[in-house]
Write a protein that holds these residues in place. Sequence first.
Motif, PDB file in Angstrom:
ATOM      1  N   GLN A  83     111.339  18.605 -46.756  1.00 20.52           N
ATOM      2  CA  GLN A  83     112.298  17.510 -46.700  1.00 20.52           C
ATOM      3  C   GLN A  83     111.580  16.168 -46.536  1.00 20.52           C
ATOM      4  N   ARG A  84     112.133  15.136 -47.180  1.00 23.29           N
ATOM      5  CA  ARG A  84     111.621  13.769 -47.031  1.00 23.29           C
ATOM      6  C   ARG A  84     112.796  12.860 -46.722  1.00 23.29           C
ATOM      7  N   CYS A  85     112.692  12.120 -45.618  1.00 27.74           N
ATOM      8  CA  CYS A  85     113.758  11.225 -45.197  1.00 27.74           C
ATOM      9  C   CYS A  85     113.926  10.103 -46.211  1.00 27.74           C
ATOM     10  N   ALA A  86     115.171   9.852 -46.616  1.00 23.88           N
ATOM     11  CA  ALA A  86     115.434   8.763 -47.548  1.00 23.88           C
ATOM     12  C   ALA A  86     115.383   7.408 -46.856  1.00 23.88           C
ATOM     13  N   GLY A  87     115.412   7.409 -45.509  1.00 21.10           N
ATOM     14  CA  GLY A  87     115.373   6.149 -44.781  1.00 21.10           C
ATOM     15  C   GLY A  87     113.973   5.655 -44.493  1.00 21.10           C
ATOM     16  N   CYS A  88     113.122   6.556 -43.937  1.00 21.39           N
ATOM     17  CA  CYS A  88     111.772   6.129 -43.531  1.00 21.39           C
ATOM     18  C   CYS A  88     110.673   6.885 -44.259  1.00 21.39           C
ATOM     19  N   ALA A  89     111.033   7.819 -45.145  1.00 22.85           N
ATOM     20  CA  ALA A  89     110.095   8.593 -45.959  1.00 22.85           C
ATOM     21  C   ALA A  89     109.276   9.595 -45.151  1.00 22.85           C
ATOM     22  N   ALA A  90     109.648   9.832 -43.885  1.00 25.90           N
ATOM     23  CA  ALA A  90     108.923  10.820 -43.082  1.00 25.90           C
ATOM     24  C   ALA A  90     109.192  12.220 -43.630  1.00 25.90           C
ATOM     25  N   LEU A  91     108.129  13.027 -43.718  1.00 20.49           N
ATOM     26  CA  LEU A  91     108.284  14.423 -44.104  1.00 20.49           C
ATOM     27  C   LEU A  91     108.596  15.247 -42.871  1.00 20.49           C
ATOM     28  N   ARG A  92     109.408  16.296 -43.050  1.00 13.54           N
ATOM     29  CA  ARG A  92     109.732  17.124 -41.888  1.00 13.54           C
ATOM     30  C   ARG A  92     109.869  18.588 -42.287  1.00 13.54           C
ATOM     31  N   PHE A  93     109.451  19.437 -41.356  1.00 10.11           N
ATOM     32  CA  PHE A  93     109.600  20.879 -41.482  1.00 10.11           C
ATOM     33  C   PHE A  93     109.581  21.450 -40.076  1.00 10.11           C
TER      34      PHE A  93
END
Length: 298
Positions: free
Chosen positions: A192-202
């Motif tokens: 997943q990549r945040c559309a707000g801050c572009a942070a990747l998360r898992f």
Amino acid sequence: MSDDLGTRLKAYEGRPAAVAGVGKDLVNTPMIRHWCEAMGDTNPAYTGPDAVAPPTMLQVWTMGGLSGHTGRTEPYDELLALLDEAGCTSVVATDCEQEYLRPLRPGDEVTFDAVIESVSQRKTTKLGAGHFVTTRMDVRVGAELVGTHRFRILKYAPAAPGRSRAPRPRPVVNRDNAGFWEGVERRRLLIQRCAGCAALRFPWLPGCNACGSPDWDTVEASGDGTVYSYVVMHHPPFPAFDPPYAVGLIELTEGVRMISNVVGVPYDKVRIGLPVRLEFQECDRELVLPVFRAREEA
């Protein structure tokens, strides 16, 4: 479950499992830091002079470790002994539920009481037949209730090994992670990549833990990574698994970490920093899982 045993087990519902327990450590910044480093959680709320503890650490402050804690009661020990006598000598944690009422802060002293909330009828599972025991723990600081923790275990009699190998347990797929498993079916590891801050998360979450945005898209992982940490599983022996085997916390080149099996190398040769490469393992006709194979140059 015989009527007599069922009646005896049900009699423990509502009885205390722990009374006036006290956390072995005050809420403190070193344990918060270690937790956040292990989880990869960089939320600024957990650092600095006004830091709070991550809510999901609630159980950390009540755990007694190998030596246990003084709040545990005789009724809880009696219940477990009764299940042992009935042949349910094995135990596995199944799930927990937590409710957070206010953040914990460094210096807080945690106290707790727990009650045996329920004992199920006899259930048959792939591990064996037994009973689910649910306890509810109320966690306080002073007189203030700060959180509630429900913890459920299965006390069971191990099933006799069958002639055929048991199928691999299925992952729990829900609306938050369905896209990840759809990607795995297509042999793609999606992050997943945040559309707000572009942070990747898992793992996949319904919102960004960095900026709070609910909007996201995905990027495909390259498949390269290293072993960030690992454990070797020896016991208990579960159907469909052949211990010992290595379970790794893999740090992908994209910066996120995920848990998976490490394959292609003996379990006792797995090391922190070992380079690995993603591959997809067909467990059976219906299940594909991402695993990580040690790279040949390692």
